[in-house]
Scaffold this motif. Structure first.
Motif, PDB file in Angstrom:
ATOM      1  N   VAL A 164     -11.919 -36.030 -15.256  1.00  0.00           N
ATOM      2  CA  VAL A 164     -12.854 -35.160 -15.968  1.00  0.00           C
ATOM      3  C   VAL A 164     -13.179 -35.800 -17.311  1.00  0.00           C
ATOM      4  CG1 VAL A 164     -13.289 -32.875 -16.925  1.00  0.00           C
ATOM      5  CG2 VAL A 164     -11.844 -33.135 -14.878  1.00  0.00           C
ATOM      6  N   GLN A 165     -14.468 -35.958 -17.577  1.00  0.00           N
ATOM      7  CA  GLN A 165     -14.895 -36.460 -18.888  1.00  0.00           C
ATOM      8  C   GLN A 165     -15.339 -35.283 -19.744  1.00  0.00           C
ATOM      9  OE1 GLN A 165     -17.834 -39.523 -17.967  1.00  0.00           O
ATOM     10  NE2 GLN A 165     -16.252 -41.072 -18.249  1.00  0.00           N
ATOM     11  N   GLN A 198     -16.768 -33.957 -23.638  1.00  0.00           N
ATOM     12  CA  GLN A 198     -17.474 -34.324 -24.871  1.00  0.00           C
ATOM     13  C   GLN A 198     -17.509 -33.112 -25.781  1.00  0.00           C
ATOM     14  OE1 GLN A 198     -18.903 -37.465 -25.639  1.00  0.00           O
ATOM     15  NE2 GLN A 198     -19.146 -36.587 -27.682  1.00  0.00           N
ATOM     16  N   ALA A 222     -18.554 -30.139 -23.374  1.00  0.00           N
ATOM     17  CA  ALA A 222     -19.253 -30.305 -22.108  1.00  0.00           C
ATOM     18  C   ALA A 222     -18.391 -31.147 -21.174  1.00  0.00           C
ATOM     19  CB  ALA A 222     -20.584 -30.985 -22.332  1.00  0.00           C
ATOM     20  N   SER A 272     -17.925 -33.235 -17.528  1.00  0.00           N
ATOM     21  CA  SER A 272     -18.584 -33.929 -16.427  1.00  0.00           C
ATOM     22  C   SER A 272     -17.668 -33.892 -15.219  1.00  0.00           C
ATOM     23  CB  SER A 272     -18.878 -35.383 -16.821  1.00  0.00           C
ATOM     24  OG  SER A 272     -19.765 -35.433 -17.906  1.00  0.00           O
ATOM     25  N   VAL A 273     -17.823 -32.832 -14.429  1.00  0.00           N
ATOM     26  CA  VAL A 273     -17.022 -32.640 -13.219  1.00  0.00           C
ATOM     27  C   VAL A 273     -17.775 -31.698 -12.314  1.00  0.00           C
ATOM     28  CG1 VAL A 273     -15.717 -30.690 -14.184  1.00  0.00           C
ATOM     29  CG2 VAL A 273     -14.723 -32.090 -12.345  1.00  0.00           C
ATOM     30  N   ARG A 274     -17.669 -31.887 -11.009  1.00  0.00           N
ATOM     31  CA  ARG A 274     -18.440 -31.081 -10.068  1.00  0.00           C
ATOM     32  C   ARG A 274     -17.832 -29.709  -9.818  1.00  0.00           C
ATOM     33  NH1 ARG A 274     -20.128 -34.638  -4.955  1.00  0.00           N
ATOM     34  NH2 ARG A 274     -21.374 -32.771  -4.598  1.00  0.00           N
ATOM     35  N   ASN A 277     -21.101 -25.889 -17.190  1.00  0.00           N
ATOM     36  CA  ASN A 277     -19.952 -26.778 -17.396  1.00  0.00           C
ATOM     37  C   ASN A 277     -19.582 -26.927 -18.863  1.00  0.00           C
ATOM     38  OD1 ASN A 277     -20.110 -27.158 -14.631  1.00  0.00           O
ATOM     39  ND2 ASN A 277     -19.861 -29.377 -14.727  1.00  0.00           N
ATOM     40  N   THR A 278     -19.565 -25.822 -19.573  1.00  0.00           N
ATOM     41  CA  THR A 278     -19.233 -25.876 -20.995  1.00  0.00           C
ATOM     42  C   THR A 278     -18.176 -24.829 -21.358  1.00  0.00           C
ATOM     43  OG1 THR A 278     -21.016 -24.356 -21.558  1.00  0.00           O
ATOM     44  CG2 THR A 278     -21.512 -26.708 -21.676  1.00  0.00           C
TER      45      THR A 278
END
Length: 121
Positions: free
Chosen positions: A1-2, A4, A22, A24-26, A76-77
């Motif tokens: 998981v990225q 930010q 935020a 980045s993961v589905r 995704n936040t």
């Protein structure tokens, strides 16, 4: 998981800030999210956590009643609304993610880069 993180800055005591993170993961809704902070010369400490569904939340005693964690699984936040800020809230704030909901840094595998919050007196 990225991850930010954003939203840090300089604010006067008594003021407010909103931090955002935020991911980045589905499968964001499967991850618990948390905020930790680290002040200069101190260890990283727990601030707030929220379960994947958003139903469960937890706060450090030092921020309870002043900070609110929330998430938007469609975007995704995760956010941290910080009110009534105090100089002792000054720290680098990190968001973290893991499939396990917990209150310890060791409970989380994925970390954002941190965002600096400075509260002036």
């Amino acid at each position: 998981v990225q991850l930010q993180a954003s939203g840090g800055g300089l604010v006067q005591a008594g003021g407010s800030l909103r931090l955002s993170c935020a991911a980045s993961v589905r499968t964001f809704s499967r991850y618990a999210m948390a905020w930790f902070r680290q002040a200069p010369g101190k260890e990283r400490e727990f601030v707030a956590a929220i379960s994947g569904s958003g139903i469960s939340t937890g706060y450090a005693d030092s921020v309870k009643g002043r900070f609110t964690i929330s998430r938007d699984n469609a975007k995704n936040t995760v956010s941290l609304l910080m009110n009534s800020l105090k100089p002792e809230d000054t720290a680098v704030y990190y968001c973290a993610a893991d499939k396990t909901y917990g209150f310890s840094p060791s409970d989380y595998d994925s970390w954002g880069q941190g965002t600096l919050v400075t509260v002036s007196s």
